[in-house]
Scaffold this active site. Structure first.
Site, PDB file in Angstrom:
ATOM      1  N   CYS A  46       0.837  -1.204   0.000  1.00 36.73           N
ATOM      2  CA  CYS A  46       0.000   0.000   0.000  1.00 36.73           C
ATOM      3  C   CYS A  46       0.873   1.256   0.000  1.00 36.73           C
ATOM      4  O   CYS A  46       1.511   1.561  -0.996  1.00 36.73           O
ATOM      5  CB  CYS A  46      -0.985  -0.032   1.165  1.00 36.73           C
ATOM      6  SG  CYS A  46      -2.402   1.064   0.914  1.00 36.73           S
TER       7      CYS A  46
ATOM      8  N   HIS B 110      -3.739  -5.162   0.504  1.00 35.11           N
ATOM      9  CA  HIS B 110      -3.197  -5.635   1.782  1.00 35.11           C
ATOM     10  C   HIS B 110      -3.226  -7.166   1.833  1.00 35.11           C
ATOM     11  O   HIS B 110      -4.254  -7.764   2.132  1.00 35.11           O
ATOM     12  CB  HIS B 110      -3.995  -5.059   2.957  1.00 35.11           C
ATOM     13  CG  HIS B 110      -3.741  -3.605   3.192  1.00 35.11           C
ATOM     14  ND1 HIS B 110      -2.737  -3.165   4.024  1.00 35.11           N
ATOM     15  CD2 HIS B 110      -4.345  -2.501   2.693  1.00 35.11           C
ATOM     16  CE1 HIS B 110      -2.730  -1.837   4.031  1.00 35.11           C
ATOM     17  NE2 HIS B 110      -3.696  -1.415   3.232  1.00 35.11           N
TER      18      HIS B 110
ATOM     19  N   GLU C  13      -1.963  -9.009   4.041  1.00 34.02           N
ATOM     20  CA  GLU C  13      -1.959  -9.500   5.416  1.00 34.02           C
ATOM     21  C   GLU C  13      -3.350  -9.683   6.012  1.00 34.02           C
ATOM     22  O   GLU C  13      -3.510 -10.378   7.026  1.00 34.02           O
ATOM     23  CB  GLU C  13      -1.143  -8.558   6.318  1.00 34.02           C
ATOM     24  CG  GLU C  13      -1.753  -7.192   6.577  1.00 34.02           C
ATOM     25  CD  GLU C  13      -1.439  -6.149   5.516  1.00 34.02           C
ATOM     26  OE1 GLU C  13      -1.560  -4.953   5.811  1.00 34.02           O
ATOM     27  OE2 GLU C  13      -1.094  -6.546   4.386  1.00 34.02           O
TER      28      GLU C  13
END
Length: 536
Positions: A79, A167, A169
């Protein structure tokens, strides 16, 4: 030498989640402020640049010297990290027409690129950014896009550098763990040797070297962190460890007795101190939450120190400090933003050095280490409990009578959570088993305790509030109790637990009928943020 991935933190709320995902890949990683890259650390095998609340054009935006690692180590920007690299290397980053937030589907352009090896067509990703990359720097090319984002991912032509504007994660990125695995294992070359068994062996060896024949004092709370730290130290130095467990009078029902019995079963040398009278006396008439905490903290230090001074040859103080404690206590500029009870330093008069055997672990890793050490499951899966105990769950002044009322209500709630079983299947079951939560198999599904699905739960006594009720033919005017249960992974954020209606009905009825002084039960449906897990 222990390999590590360095995660440079630019202030993202999900930076810790990146670290947790890497630890799940049995790879050690360390979160550092964006400007603290350890240039002389030869154990670093890769670098990840986190997201950020800032735009690259914001005057407060954080900047890092990419030359410290670019071209020398594999780099992944996530990001803001991806936008920052594009921006400083000559690409273009511009405000998006509207904030790109939520689910999107990825189209992999360069299917040969190792970052997306094994990805499915149209894989779901999670976007969260206000700016977008509109042109890549010279020497970089796009490797994935979405319907609204042309450069959803890019790679350098001749160096090991990648950027993604989504993202990987977060849970909503379906194959995010695969992307991180591709980067950490295939690209960076992680040996994947970070495991509970290896941690125990290495830490026991380090503790024996660090402590030698010295005696160590450890303050026990009954919680999982201090308990695992105690068992780990006991394995390293045996009877040279002395533990002190202080009862300030505001523990859960029978907790002091039950926990002392558990510690005896673990063969720990524990001194139990009942100081409840002192704490309750000093809290008389105090209603302001922060003042309660300060009084309890002061009294605890004084009681603990008085006991510690009796151990004449002690040279070290051990604490159950874990990695999130240390991250919470420093922001990315290195300034203290929250004092944590385990990272406040030592009183000078104690003249002891600090020993923190769990300082690199997340909570779920602490539990896995506890299992590796053979600790009983009910100690490993205990919910977090505030240091000041029920004092911060009694709104208003604390008295022995109010503590008793809250202990009874809380006990009904917690025992109910332990006794109530739920069945899970599919992805929910897989995640539950992967987390090490104890479960029984039933007809192809797993059955788990409601307690084990919840991060933290407890009852709150609204002691300065009264409400009208009816019991039998009599009017009552008594206190309400609020129940709080949240789901979380690290307590940085938390959502209220969606407890079954039949469970709530049963617990509410039991509390009102069995706890004298309570005639109403409410349920807290606030999330963190904006609320906090504890009420005070």
């Amino acid at each position: 030498m222990q390999q590590k991935i360095i995660i440079l933190d630019f202030g993202s709320q999900t930076t810790q989640l990146i670290a947790r995902r890497l630890r799940e890949l049995d790879t050690f990683c360390e979160i550092l402020p964006y400007n603290r890259f350890p240039a002389d650390d030869t154990s670093v095998i890769g670098v990840i640049l986190s997201g950020s609340p800032f735009s690259v054009y914001d005057p407060q935006a954080f900047h890092v010297d990419l030359s410290q690692f670019r071209g020398r180590l594999p780099v992944l920007g996530i990001c803001y990290g991806a936008q920052y690299m594009s921006h400083v290397l000559g690409g273009a980053v511009e405000p998006a027409g509207s904030r790109e937030y939520g689910r999107a589907n990825l189209s992999v352009i360069d299917t040969s690129n190792s970052l997306f090896h094994g990805f499915s067509s149209g894989s779901q990703v999670w976007m969260s950014h206000g700016d977008t990359i509109t042109a890549l720097p010279h020497g970089f090319h796009a490797i994935a896009s979405t319907s609204h984002v042309r450069y959803a991912a890019y790679a350098a032509d001749e160096e090991p550098t990648w950027g993604v504007q989504f993202h990987p994660e977060v849970f909503h990125t379906a194959e995010g763990s695969l992307l991180l695995r591709n980067f950490v294992v295939d690209i960076c070359g992680s040996r994947q040797d970070w495991s509970p068994a290896n941690f125990v062996d290495a830490t026991v060896s380090e503790l024996r070297s660090q402590l030698g024949s010295d005696r160590v004092i450890l303050g026990l709370s009954g919680g999982v962190d201090s308990s695992v730290a105690a068992v780990l130290l006991h394995r390293a130095i045996g009877s040279r460890l002395t533990c002190i467990f202080v009862d300030h009078g505001m523990l859960r029902k029978n907790e002091f007795t039950d926990v002392m019995r558990d510690y005896e079963g673990l063969d720990l040398n524990v001194i139990g101190v009942d100081a409840s009278e002192r704490f309750l006396t000093d809290l008389q008439g105090v209603t302001e939450p922060e003042r309660k905490r300060k009084i309890i903290g002061r009294d605890f230090v004084e009681v603990f120190n008085a006991e510690a001074r009796k151990i004449k040859d002690a040279r070290h103080l051990a604490q159950g400090t874990i990695y999130p404690d240390r991250i919470e206590s420093l922001n990315i500029t290195g300034k203290v933003i929250k004092s944590h009870h385990n990272v406040g330093g030592l009183p000078e008069e104690m003249n002891l050095s600090l020993c923190e055997p769990l300082k690199w672990l997340f909570k779920d890793e602490v539990r896995r280490v506890g299992r590796q050490l053979g600790m009983p499951e009910h100690l490993i899966t205990r919910h977090p409990f505030p240091g000041p105990g029920l004092a911060v769950r009694i709104l208003g002044a604390v008295t022995r009578e109010k503590v008793h009322v809250l202990q009874e209500a809380d006990d009904i709630f917690i025992r109910g959570l332990r006794d109530y079983k739920v069945r899970l299947s599919g992805e929910e079951a897989r995640r539950t088993l992967a987390a090490g939560i104890p479960a029984d198999m039933r007809d192809g599904e797993i059955e788990v305790s409601l307690y084990d699905q919840i991060w933290q739960a407890g009852a709150i006594l609204l002691s300065d509030v009264r409400s009208v009720g009816v019991m039998g033919d009599e009017r009552t005017y008594e206190n309400p109790v609020a129940l709080r249960a949240v789901t979380s992974t690290d307590a940085m954020t938390a959502d209220w637990a969606h407890l079954p209606y039949d469970f709530m009905a049963r617990v509410s009825s039991d509390i009102i009928n069995k706890v004298k002084g309570v005639n109403r039960v409410c349920y807290d449906i606030s999330s963190k943020p904006p609320s906090t897990i504890e009420w005070e």
